[in-house]
Design a protein around this motif. Structure first.
Motif, PDB file in Angstrom:
ATOM      1  N   GLY A  65      30.705  38.251  38.355  1.00  0.00           N
ATOM      2  CA  GLY A  65      29.755  37.277  38.219  1.00  0.00           C
ATOM      3  C   GLY A  65      29.106  37.550  36.513  1.00  0.00           C
ATOM      4  N   TYR A  66      28.624  36.317  36.212  1.00  0.00           N
ATOM      5  CA  TYR A  66      27.657  35.804  34.932  1.00  0.00           C
ATOM      6  C   TYR A  66      26.028  35.865  34.724  1.00  0.00           C
ATOM      7  CZ  TYR A  66      32.787  34.813  35.166  1.00  0.00           C
ATOM      8  OH  TYR A  66      33.840  34.581  36.025  1.00  0.00           O
ATOM      9  N   ARG A  67      25.893  36.790  33.986  1.00  0.00           N
ATOM     10  CA  ARG A  67      24.618  36.204  33.249  1.00  0.00           C
ATOM     11  C   ARG A  67      24.060  36.234  32.211  1.00  0.00           C
ATOM     12  NH1 ARG A  67      20.239  33.739  36.276  1.00  0.00           N
ATOM     13  NH2 ARG A  67      18.702  33.906  34.647  1.00  0.00           N
ATOM     14  N   VAL A  68      24.256  34.413  31.874  1.00  0.00           N
ATOM     15  CA  VAL A  68      24.298  34.807  29.818  1.00  0.00           C
ATOM     16  C   VAL A  68      22.419  34.160  29.753  1.00  0.00           C
ATOM     17  CG1 VAL A  68      25.134  32.769  27.936  1.00  0.00           C
ATOM     18  CG2 VAL A  68      26.408  33.687  30.245  1.00  0.00           C
ATOM     19  N   CYS A 118      31.271  34.009  41.103  1.00  0.00           N
ATOM     20  CA  CYS A 118      32.552  32.866  41.984  1.00  0.00           C
ATOM     21  C   CYS A 118      33.099  33.812  43.024  1.00  0.00           C
ATOM     22  CB  CYS A 118      33.349  33.129  40.443  1.00  0.00           C
ATOM     23  SG  CYS A 118      34.777  31.513  41.512  1.00  0.00           S
ATOM     24  N   CYS A 119      32.303  32.667  44.146  1.00  0.00           N
ATOM     25  CA  CYS A 119      32.695  33.046  45.170  1.00  0.00           C
ATOM     26  C   CYS A 119      32.650  31.763  46.351  1.00  0.00           C
ATOM     27  CB  CYS A 119      31.505  33.806  45.774  1.00  0.00           C
ATOM     28  SG  CYS A 119      30.316  33.273  45.791  1.00  0.00           S
ATOM     29  N   ASN A 120      32.665  31.771  47.786  1.00  0.00           N
ATOM     30  CA  ASN A 120      32.882  30.149  48.203  1.00  0.00           C
ATOM     31  C   ASN A 120      31.641  30.869  49.013  1.00  0.00           C
ATOM     32  OD1 ASN A 120      32.891  27.737  49.854  1.00  0.00           O
ATOM     33  ND2 ASN A 120      34.858  28.110  49.806  1.00  0.00           N
ATOM     34  N   PRO A 121      30.709  30.519  49.249  1.00  0.00           N
ATOM     35  CA  PRO A 121      29.165  31.023  50.058  1.00  0.00           C
ATOM     36  C   PRO A 121      29.176  30.536  51.124  1.00  0.00           C
ATOM     37  CG  PRO A 121      28.569  29.513  48.416  1.00  0.00           C
ATOM     38  CD  PRO A 121      30.147  29.815  48.281  1.00  0.00           C
ATOM     39  N   LEU A 122      30.403  29.380  51.199  1.00  0.00           N
ATOM     40  CA  LEU A 122      30.237  28.332  52.822  1.00  0.00           C
ATOM     41  C   LEU A 122      31.293  28.926  53.599  1.00  0.00           C
ATOM     42  CD1 LEU A 122      30.405  25.115  51.429  1.00  0.00           C
ATOM     43  CD2 LEU A 122      28.690  26.288  51.995  1.00  0.00           C
TER      44      LEU A 122
END
Ligand code: NAD
Length: 424
Positions: A65-68, A118-122
Motif C-alpha cells: 500500500g501507498y500514501r503520498v 495494490c489488490c483485486n477487490p473484486l
C-alpha cells in the motif's frame, strides 16, 4: 525467493510521465521560476507499507500500500484511497500531484495526497476487505488526521471503507474522529450530497458548456464510461437534464442503445450485482468500442489512459467531460482541441468530489451540518466559478482548457510557496 517489487507498473509510469509533462508545459507557459517548477515535480513524502491479510481460506497474503503527499503548502493533504491491481507508487504519485492542482484550482485549503493498495477487490470478501482496510489504516496512521491528511473514496472504495478507516483511527486515539476521512455515511458524520457530488459537479459543467455552445440538452446524446460512483451519478444527472444516454460501461464491458438507456433501471441492475452489458435489450460493446460511439457528450468516468494517440481519431464527440483522473493523454488532448472538441479537463471536471469533501470536513470540524440545498448551492457556485476562470484564462492566453486549469492551480501553489519561503 526474489525480493518482491514495490509494484512498479507500466501504466503507473505512463501516468507519472503524463503528470510531469503537464507540469513542465504549464510551468513554461507561466514562466515559472525553475527552482519552484523543479521542486513541484517531486512529492513531499511517500510512504510504502506492507499489509498482511488473513484470507478466508486461511492463507496470509501481503499486499503493498501507498500514501503520498505531493504538496501540503495550502493545507492538510487531501485525496482518495484506491484499491486496484494497477495501484503503484508512480500511479499514486501522479494522482497526488493532480490533487494538488485540483484543490488549488478550486481554492480549497488542502494540499494534494493520494493512497491505495495494490489488490483485486473484486475477488475479495467483505471480511477480507475490512481486514485489509483496518491494517492499511494502522500502517499509514502516522500520516493521516483531520489536520494532516484526510483520505476519501476512489476506485473500489466507498462509504463502508471510509467508515472502517474512521473507526480504526478513532480506536487508536481513543475517541471518535469523523474528520479524519470524507465520503462517510451520514450517520458517522458524512455530508448530504457528497456521494453524488463528483458526478453532479461534472454535469453542472457539462450543462454550462452546452449553454455556451448554444446547444439544447434535449437534442443531445451522451456516452459514459465507468458506472461506479462517478459514472452512474453523471449518467443519472444527464438523463435528468433530458440528455439521451446511449452508452454506459463497467469493467466487464459496455451497453449501447441508440434509442436511449433506462439509467435508473441500469443502476438497480448493477446494485443487484449485474453487469451493464447483460441488461435486457442492450447491444453489448467492448470498452474500446464504447469510446468510439458517435455522441455529443463523452464522459470517461473510469480510469486513466483511455483516449490516446491510438484511438483519438475514432473518438467522435462535441464535449469531452472527464470524470476520471487522467483519461486523456496530452497528445490526444491536442488533437481533440484542434478538432474543436470542448474539453472539460479532469482537474476541473471531477473536482466536485473534493469540493464536497471539503464541505464534509468543514461540517465535521464545526459539528454543524448543512442541508442538501446548501451543499448543492455551494457546489454549483465553486464549480461554475472555477469553470469561468479556466475559460477566461484559456481565451486570454490562447491555451487549452487543460493548460489553463493547470496554470491556475500551479500558480496558486507556487505563489504560496514563495510567500512561505524555503525552510530552514
Ligand atoms: P468506482 O469504483 O465507484 O467505479 C469505477 C467504475 O469503473 C466501475 O463501474 C468499474 O466497473 C469501472 N471500471 C474499472 N476499470 C475499468 C476499465 N479498465 N474500463 C472500463 N471501466 C472500468 O470508482 P469511482 O469513485 O466512480 O471513480 C472513477 C474515476 O473517477 C477514477 O478515475 C477516480 O480517480 C475518479 N474520481 C473519483 C472521485 C470520487 O469522488 N469517487 C472524485 C474524483 C475523481
Amino acid at each position: 525467493m526474489p525480493f518482491p517489487s514495490w509494484g512498479e507498473t507500466e501504466e503507473g509510469r505512463d501516468m507519472l510521465q503524463e503528470a510531469a509533462e503537464q507540469l513542465v508545459q504549464a510551468a513554461k507557459l507561466l514562466n515559472l521560476d525553475p527552482n519552484l517548477a523543479n521542486r513541484l515535480r517531486f512529492p513531499k513524502r511517500a510512504l510504502i507499507v506492507t499489509v498482511p491479510v488473513r484470507l478466508d481460506d486461511g492463507r496470509v497474503v501481503t499486499y503493498t500500500g501507498y500514501r503520498v503527499h505531493h504538496n501540503i503548502t495550502l493545507g492538510p493533504g487531501k485525496g482518495g484511497i484506491r484499491y486496484s491491481p494497477t495501484v503503484s507508487l508512480e500511479e499514486t504519485t501522479a494522482l497526488a500531484m493532480w490533487m494538488t492542482w485540483k484543490c488549488a484550482l478550486m481554492n480549497i485549503p488542502f494540499g494534494g495526497a493520494k493512497g491505495g493498495v495494490c489488490c483485486n477487490p473484486l475477488e475479495m470478501s467483505r471480511r477480507e476487505l475490512q481486514a485489509l482496510t483496518r491494517r492499511f489504516t494502522s500502517e499509514i496512521v502516522m500520516l493521516i488526521g483531520p489536520e494532516k491528511d484526510i483520505p476519501a473514496p476512489d476506485m473500489y472504495t466507498n462509504e463502508q471503507t471510509m467508515s472502517w478507516i474512521m473507526d480504526t483511527y478513532s480506536m487508536q486515539v481513543g475517541y471518535s474522529v469523523p474528520g479524519v476521512v470524507t465520503g462517510k455515511p451520514l450517520v458517522v458524520g458524512g455530508s448530504v450530497g457528497r456521494r453524488e457530488a463528483t458526478g453532479r459537479g461534472l454535469v453542472n459543467l457539462i450543462i454550462a458548456a452546452v449553454e455556451r455552445l448554444g446547444l439544447v440538452p434535449e437534442k443531445l446524446t451522451a456516452v459514459v464510461q465507468g458506472f461506479g460512483n462517478v459514472g452512474s451519478v453523471a449518467a443519472q444527472e444527464l438523463a435528468e437534464k433530458k440528455v439521451k444516454v446511449i452508452g454506459v460501461s463497467d469493467v466487464y464491458g459496455g451497453a449501447h442503445n441508440p434509442g436511449g438507456l433506462p439509467v435508473d433501471d441500469l443502476i438497480r441492475h448493477v446494485e443487484a450485482g449485474g453487469k451493464v452489458s447483460e441488461f435486457p435489450g442492450v447491444i453489448p460493446v467492448s470498452n474500446k468500442d464504447l469510446l468510439e460511439i458517435p455522441c455529443d457528450i463523452l464522459a470517461p468516468c473510469a480510469t486513466a489512459g483511455q483516449i490516446t494517440r491510438e484511438n483519438v481519431e475514432r473518438v467522435r464527440c462535441r464535449i469531452l467531460a472527464e470524470g476520471a483522473n487522467g483519461p486523456t493523454t496530452l497528445e490526444a488532448d491536442a488533437i481533440l482541441q484542434q478538432r474543436g472538441v470542448f474539453i472539460i479537463p479532469d482537474v476541473l471536471g471531477n473536482a466536485g468530489g473534493v469540493t464536497a469533501s471539503y464541505f464534509e470536513w468543514v461540517q465535521d470540524t464545526q459539528k454543524f451540518f448543512w442541508d442538501i440545498g446548501e451543499v448543492n448551492r455551494q457546489l454549483q457556485r465553486i464549480m461554475l466559478g472555477a469553470f469561468q476562470e479556466v475559460l477566461s484564462l484559456a481565451h486570454g492566453k490562447g491555451v487549452s482548457h487543460r493548460m489553463a486549469a493547470l496554470m491556475i492551480g500551479i500558480s496558486r501553489v507556487a505563489q504560496a510557496m514563495r510567500f512561505r519561503g524555503l525552510y530552514p
